[in-house]
Design a protein around this motif. Structure first.
Motif, mmCIF file in Angstrom:
data_model
loop_
_atom_site.group_PDB
_atom_site.id
_atom_site.type_symbol
_atom_site.label_atom_id
_atom_site.label_comp_id
_atom_site.label_asym_id
_atom_site.label_seq_id
_atom_site.Cartn_x
_atom_site.Cartn_y
_atom_site.Cartn_z
ATOM 1 N N VAL A 9 -2.736 5.568 -8.161
ATOM 2 C CA VAL A 9 -1.538 5.619 -7.315
ATOM 3 C C VAL A 9 -0.339 5.064 -8.077
ATOM 4 O O VAL A 9 0.761 5.629 -8.037
ATOM 5 C CB VAL A 9 -1.764 4.844 -6.007
ATOM 6 C CG1 VAL A 9 -0.487 4.832 -5.161
ATOM 7 C CG2 VAL A 9 -2.907 5.465 -5.209
ATOM 8 N N TYR A 10 -0.552 3.964 -8.780
ATOM 9 C CA TYR A 10 0.535 3.367 -9.564
ATOM 10 C C TYR A 10 1.045 4.359 -10.611
ATOM 11 O O TYR A 10 2.268 4.523 -10.795
ATOM 12 C CB TYR A 10 0.054 2.089 -10.230
ATOM 13 C CG TYR A 10 1.073 1.442 -11.133
ATOM 14 C CD1 TYR A 10 2.222 0.862 -10.614
ATOM 15 C CD2 TYR A 10 0.899 1.445 -12.515
ATOM 16 C CE1 TYR A 10 3.167 0.277 -11.446
ATOM 17 C CE2 TYR A 10 1.837 0.868 -13.357
ATOM 18 C CZ TYR A 10 2.966 0.280 -12.815
ATOM 19 O OH TYR A 10 3.909 -0.289 -13.642
ATOM 20 N N ILE B 296 7.351 -2.842 -3.291
ATOM 21 C CA ILE B 296 6.122 -2.104 -2.991
ATOM 22 C C ILE B 296 4.977 -2.729 -3.776
ATOM 23 O O ILE B 296 5.068 -2.879 -4.994
ATOM 24 C CB ILE B 296 6.248 -0.613 -3.384
ATOM 25 C CG1 ILE B 296 7.476 0.024 -2.735
ATOM 26 C CG2 ILE B 296 4.972 0.147 -2.983
ATOM 27 C CD1 ILE B 296 7.798 1.407 -3.288
ATOM 28 N N GLY C 298 0.827 -1.210 0.000
ATOM 29 C CA GLY C 298 0.000 0.000 0.000
ATOM 30 C C GLY C 298 0.856 1.252 0.000
ATOM 31 O O GLY C 298 1.417 1.632 1.029
ATOM 32 N N PHE C 299 0.966 1.934 -1.152
ATOM 33 C CA PHE C 299 1.863 3.086 -1.289
ATOM 34 C C PHE C 299 1.240 4.379 -0.775
ATOM 35 O O PHE C 299 1.875 5.126 -0.024
ATOM 36 C CB PHE C 299 2.258 3.233 -2.757
ATOM 37 C CG PHE C 299 3.233 4.342 -3.024
ATOM 38 C CD1 PHE C 299 4.584 4.166 -2.772
ATOM 39 C CD2 PHE C 299 2.802 5.567 -3.534
ATOM 40 C CE1 PHE C 299 5.493 5.201 -3.025
ATOM 41 C CE2 PHE C 299 3.689 6.591 -3.789
ATOM 42 C CZ PHE C 299 5.046 6.411 -3.535
ATOM 43 N N ILE D 253 8.318 -2.682 -7.988
ATOM 44 C CA ILE D 253 6.894 -2.404 -7.825
ATOM 45 C C ILE D 253 6.080 -3.569 -8.370
ATOM 46 O O ILE D 253 6.272 -3.999 -9.510
ATOM 47 C CB ILE D 253 6.491 -1.099 -8.557
ATOM 48 C CG1 ILE D 253 7.309 0.078 -8.034
ATOM 49 C CG2 ILE D 253 4.995 -0.839 -8.384
ATOM 50 C CD1 ILE D 253 7.089 1.368 -8.823
ATOM 51 N N TRP E 47 -2.657 -7.269 -3.427
ATOM 52 C CA TRP E 47 -1.653 -8.135 -2.811
ATOM 53 C C TRP E 47 -2.052 -9.607 -2.889
ATOM 54 O O TRP E 47 -1.192 -10.495 -3.002
ATOM 55 C CB TRP E 47 -1.391 -7.716 -1.359
ATOM 56 C CG TRP E 47 -2.558 -7.853 -0.409
ATOM 57 C CD1 TRP E 47 -3.437 -6.885 -0.037
ATOM 58 C CD2 TRP E 47 -2.961 -9.036 0.289
ATOM 59 N NE1 TRP E 47 -4.362 -7.377 0.846
ATOM 60 C CE2 TRP E 47 -4.090 -8.699 1.070
ATOM 61 C CE3 TRP E 47 -2.465 -10.334 0.347
ATOM 62 C CZ2 TRP E 47 -4.745 -9.619 1.886
ATOM 63 C CZ3 TRP E 47 -3.119 -11.268 1.162
ATOM 64 C CH2 TRP E 47 -4.245 -10.901 1.914
ATOM 65 N N ASP F 58 7.485 4.660 2.329
ATOM 66 C CA ASP F 58 8.480 4.267 1.337
ATOM 67 C C ASP F 58 9.587 5.305 1.208
ATOM 68 O O ASP F 58 10.755 4.962 0.983
ATOM 69 C CB ASP F 58 7.787 4.018 -0.005
ATOM 70 C CG ASP F 58 6.923 2.781 0.028
ATOM 71 O OD1 ASP F 58 7.469 1.681 0.230
ATOM 72 O OD2 ASP F 58 5.694 2.918 -0.106
ATOM 73 N N GLU G 172 1.121 -2.118 -4.889
ATOM 74 C CA GLU G 172 0.093 -1.084 -4.987
ATOM 75 C C GLU G 172 -0.965 -1.529 -5.987
ATOM 76 O O GLU G 172 -0.653 -1.939 -7.104
ATOM 77 C CB GLU G 172 0.695 0.249 -5.428
ATOM 78 C CG GLU G 172 -0.336 1.360 -5.632
ATOM 79 C CD GLU G 172 -1.252 1.557 -4.440
ATOM 80 O OE1 GLU G 172 -2.489 1.536 -4.647
ATOM 81 O OE2 GLU G 172 -0.738 1.740 -3.313
ATOM 82 N N HIS H 256 -4.061 0.375 -6.706
ATOM 83 C CA HIS H 256 -4.890 1.382 -7.369
ATOM 84 C C HIS H 256 -4.173 1.958 -8.586
ATOM 85 O O HIS H 256 -3.026 2.413 -8.479
ATOM 86 C CB HIS H 256 -5.247 2.509 -6.401
ATOM 87 C CG HIS H 256 -6.444 3.290 -6.853
ATOM 88 N ND1 HIS H 256 -6.405 4.150 -7.930
ATOM 89 C CD2 HIS H 256 -7.731 3.306 -6.404
ATOM 90 C CE1 HIS H 256 -7.594 4.674 -8.116
ATOM 91 N NE2 HIS H 256 -8.428 4.183 -7.208
ATOM 92 N N THR I 141 -3.280 -1.019 3.676
ATOM 93 C CA THR I 141 -4.148 -0.905 2.508
ATOM 94 C C THR I 141 -5.386 -0.099 2.871
ATOM 95 O O THR I 141 -5.650 0.174 4.033
ATOM 96 C CB THR I 141 -4.564 -2.285 1.980
ATOM 97 O OG1 THR I 141 -5.329 -2.966 2.981
ATOM 98 C CG2 THR I 141 -3.354 -3.124 1.608
#
Length: 335
Positions: free
Chosen positions: A202-203, A195, A175-176, A219, A224, A182, A197, A199, A241
Motif C-alpha cells: 500500500v505504501y 496518514i 490505514g490508507f 506519510i 501505528w 484520504d 500506513e 503495509h 486498519t
C-alpha cells in the motif's frame, strides 16, 4: 429432538433442572441439523425466565447455528424484543468482564473457528506479510480477503466530513487502503493531513500515485503502534486498519486523550462484527463504553446502505459486511 431442547422450547424449567442436575454436560447438546442450542429454543419461545435459568446454569450467550444466527435473533424472529434486550445486555456484560480480566481472547475449536471465519467474525492474522493486489475498486490480500472495497466510498465521504467539517483542519487517518477517505479529506482542504500506513504494498502504491507530494500530506510508514511518538494533536482522526482485532482498536482509543484536540472529532470504520446484527450491537455498545471511560462520548449516525448483492463481492473470499444499516460513530470529548 433431544429432551433438553424440547424442555427449553416448552419453557419447562423444572424439566431443565432435572436434566441438568442428572447430567450437567447436557447443556452442551445441540440440534443435530441446525446446531441450535437450548438458549435458541428458549429465546424463540420468548421465555425470559427460561433464558435466565440457562444463563445462570452456564449456557454461553453467544453461540451460533450453522447459518451463523444467535439466540437473540431467533427471539426477534418471533417478535420478542425483551429477549433481544436481555441477551444484548448479557453480551455486553460478559464482554466487559472479559476485558476487565484481561481475557478478551476466546479459544475456539477448529470447527467453530471455521464457521466464524466464513462469517467474517475472526480477524485476519499475518496481514503485513501477505501480497496485496489492487484492481478496480478493490484491494485484496493473497488469500482473497477483501482489505477495502469501492462500495465503502459513500461511507468514507461521510466520515471525512465528520472529522473535517471545514477547511483548515489538522487531520490524521490510520490505514490508507484504497485511499477513499484520504481523497475526500484532500477535497476538504486540511491544513495538515497525516496518514499512517503499515503495509509495504500500500505504501508503494501511495508513493507511485504521488501522495507524498499532495498538499499538507505527511506519510508515516509503519504500524501505528510504532509511530505514536511522531503524532501531534489533531482536529480530526479516523481509524480503519485491517488484520487487527478489537483489542487493537481499544488500544488506539486509549491514545485519543493525548492526540485529539479538546474540540476535535474522532471516528472509525465501524465494521465490528459486520455480518451479524446481534454481535454488531454488542460490539458497538462495548466500544462506546470503553470510549466513555476516557471521557469521550459517541453519537451514532445511521446510514442506510441497503443490501450488497453477490456481485459486489466477486473476487473476494468472503463478505465482511452484510447489514443494511451502517452505524457511523461520531466521537467527541464530553464537556
Amino acid at each position: 429432538m433431544d429432551s433438553i431442547l424440547e424442555a427449553a422450547a416448552a419453557s419447562d424449567i423444572a424439566k431443565l433442572k432435572e436434566i441438568l442436575d442428572a447430567t450437567p454436560e447436557s447443556i452442551l447438546i445441540r440440534h443435530p441439523e441446525s446446531n441450535a442450542s437450548p438458549l435458541h429454543f428458549a429465546a424463540a419461545a420468548g421465555s425470559i425466565e427460561t433464558i435466565e435459568f440457562l444463563l445462570h446454569s452456564g449456557h454461553p450467550w453467544n453461540e451460533v447455528t450453522n447459518d451463523h444466527r444467535t439466540a437473540a435473533e431467533w427471539g426477534m424472529d418471533k417478535g420478542h424484543q425483551d429477549v433481544w434486550d436481555r441477551l444484548l445486555g448479557e453480551g455486553i456484560r460478559a464482554e466487559m468482564i472479559l476485558a476487565l480480566l484481561g481475557n478478551h481472547d476466546v479459544e475456539y475449536d477448529d470447527e467453530t473457528k471455521d464457521k466464524l471465519v466464513d462469517a467474517g467474525q475472526v480477524d485476519v492474522s499475518d496481514y503485513l506479510n501477505k501480497k496485496l493486489t489492487y484492481t478496480d475498486g478493490l484491494l485484496v490480500d493473497a488469500d482473497g480477503n477483501a482489505v477495502m472495497m469501492g462500495w465503502e466510498g459513500p461511507l468514507m465521504e461521510r466520515h471525512a466530513k465528520v472529522i473535517a467539517a471545514e477547511p483548515g483542519k489538522n487531520v490524521l487517518n490510520v490505514g490508507f487502503g484504497l485511499g477513499l477517505i484520504d481523497t475526500f479529506l484532500q477535497d476538504l482542504k486540511p491544513s495538515k493531513h497525516t496518514i499512517i500506513e503499515a503495509h509495504p504494498d500500500v505504501y508503494a502504491k501511495m508513493i507511485a500515485d504521488g501522495w507524498d507530494k499532495k498538499p499538507g500530506v505527511r506519510i508515516l510508514f509503519g504500524k501505528w503502534q510504532d509511530v505514536t511518538d511522531q503524532l501531534e494533536t489533531y482536529d480530526g482522526i479516523f481509524f480503519d486498519t485491517f488484520g487487527e482485532d478489537y483489542d487493537a482498536l481499544k488500544e488506539f482509543h486509549e491514545l485519543l486523550p493525548n492526540i485529539l484536540s479538546e474540540t476535535g472529532t474522532y471516528s472509525y470504520f465501524n465494521g465490528l462484527a459486520g455480518t451479524n446484527i446481534f454481535f454488531h450491537e454488542v460490539s458497538c455498545a462495548v466500544a462506546e463504553a470503553d470510549l466513555l471511560d476516557m471521557g469521550i462520548g459517541t453519537r451514532i449516525e445511521k446510514i442506510d446502505i441497503g443490501e450488497l448483492g453477490d456481485e459486489e463481492w466477486q473476487g473476494t473470499r468472503r463478505k465482511y459486511w452484510s447489514l443494511p444499516v451502517y452505524n457511523l460513530p461520531i466521537c467527541n470529548f464530553q464537556v
